[in-house]
Enzyme design. Structure first.
Site, short mmCIF file in Angstrom:
data_model
loop_
_atom_site.label_atom_id
_atom_site.label_comp_id
_atom_site.label_asym_id
_atom_site.label_seq_id
_atom_site.Cartn_x
_atom_site.Cartn_y
_atom_site.Cartn_z
N LYS A 72 40.58 44.19 36.61
CA LYS A 72 41.23 43.81 35.34
C LYS A 72 40.24 43.54 34.21
O LYS A 72 40.54 43.83 33.05
CB LYS A 72 42.11 42.56 35.56
CG LYS A 72 43.41 42.86 36.30
CD LYS A 72 44.19 41.58 36.57
CE LYS A 72 45.52 41.61 35.91
NZ LYS A 72 46.40 40.50 36.28
N ASP A 109 50.62 40.29 30.89
CA ASP A 109 50.94 39.16 31.77
C ASP A 109 51.57 38.00 30.99
O ASP A 109 52.53 37.37 31.45
CB ASP A 109 49.68 38.65 32.50
CG ASP A 109 49.34 39.47 33.73
OD1 ASP A 109 50.24 40.14 34.28
OD2 ASP A 109 48.17 39.43 34.16
#
Ligand code: NAP
Length: 280
Positions: A72, A109
């Site tokens: 990520k 997110d």
């Protein structure tokens, strides 16, 4: 001369490991549900192969990928366009392979986290009081950024490793107030929103043991851990009288922008979506 038929769009999730990922079940459900052409594939890609994979995947017909641990953060260094929120969080979970060859990196997110709360607890008012966030890892950065963006007046953060919490204050400003990990129970006092972003309480990890005596029964309590769905924190908070929201919805909502961009339809998160992912 007849034009070549359009390629069937491919997307997927890259990480290592990826076998545990629920994303293939989720995207697969939406593709079937909406009758769309496309495939979503889990791909276990080692750190050493990441750069090459991102060069090759668009040429193979991939229109983008979700990104999970451990890539990520690294993907930001390989992307051409990075959204402000991904840059601020320091990580991306959604890549779009553009037709012009450039890679666009975003982090959904935080918006997934907020969308889940709004769907599951419609009365939730972010401005009602401080939020208390347990943990300061990668997911916490997205959660804190999102809470500040929707108008939470103060975000209290406690993390076992204090410097990570201090970094959140340095990066996100004075509305972030850092507490020592041993004081985590105290920061729940008068908190209107309580979020566990630590791995505590997750299957295979140590139990969540932060004392909840100071928890206000009017608080909204959410856990981003979703295995198990009903964590000890959520059970205890419900017993106190709090509204609780589990973490599965965050996973479902964070996937919406990627699916829409790759497959051309904005999917809905419904009880059937949850059931399909839990069964998948
Ligand atoms: P991460 O960057 O590795 O952060 C882990 C966090 O947990 C850190 O704050 C860490 O504290 C804390 N922690 C771990 N073990 C601990 C222990 N024994 N005692 C106290 N604190 C402990 O991981 P992440 O990506 O933020 O993910 C965290 C959790 O969120 C995972 O369970 C993940 O599955 C879940 N998650 C859910 C979603 C969703 O869509 N629902 C999305 C992302 C992540 P230290 O800094 O001290 O190590």
């Amino acid at each position: 001369m007849t034009a070549a038929p359009a390629r069937i769009p491919l997307a997927g999730v890259i990480g290592s490991p990826v076998a545990h990922s629920r994303s293939p079940a989720l995207h697969g459900y939406w593709l079937r549900h909406y009758g769309l052409k496309g495939h979503y594939i889990p791909m276990d890609i080692a750190q050493a192969d990441l750069r090459q994979a991102l060069e090759v995947l668009p040429r193979l017909g991939f229109v983008g990928v979700n990104v999970t641990i451990p890539h990520k953060e690294t993907v930001l260094g390989l992307a051409d366009i990075i959204t402000d929120r991904a840059a601020l969080i320091g990580a991306a979970n959604t890549l779009i392979f553009r037709k012009d060859g450039r890679i666009h990196a975003d982090n959904t997110d935080g918006s997934g986290f907020i969308a889940n709360l709004r769907q599951e607890a419609a009365h939730w008012n972010p401005g009602a009081g401080p939020a208390a966030v347990l943990g300061a890892g990668g997911a916490a950065r997205a959660v804190v950024a999102a809470l500040l963006e929707v108008g939470v007046p103060e975000v209290r953060v406690a993390n076992r490793t204090r410097p990570r919490a201090d970094a959140l204050r340095a990066d996100f400003g004075a509305r972030v107030v850092v507490y020592d990990w041993v004081q985590a129970g105290n920061m729940l006092e008068e908190a209107a929103t309580v979020v566990n972003t630590t791995a505590l309480g997750m299957t295979g990890k140590p139990e969540f043991r932060v004392p909840l005596d100071a928890l206000d029964p009017r608080a909204l309590v959410t856990d981003i851990v979703y295995t198990p769905l009903e964590t000890t924190l959520l059970q205890q908070a419900r017993a106190i009288g709090c509204t609780t929201v589990d973490g599965l919805g965050m996973l479902l909502h964070q996937a919406v922008p990627g699916f829409e961009r790759w497959f051309g339809k904005r999917p809905e998160v419904t009880p059937e979506t949850r059931a399909a992912v839990l069964a998948g």
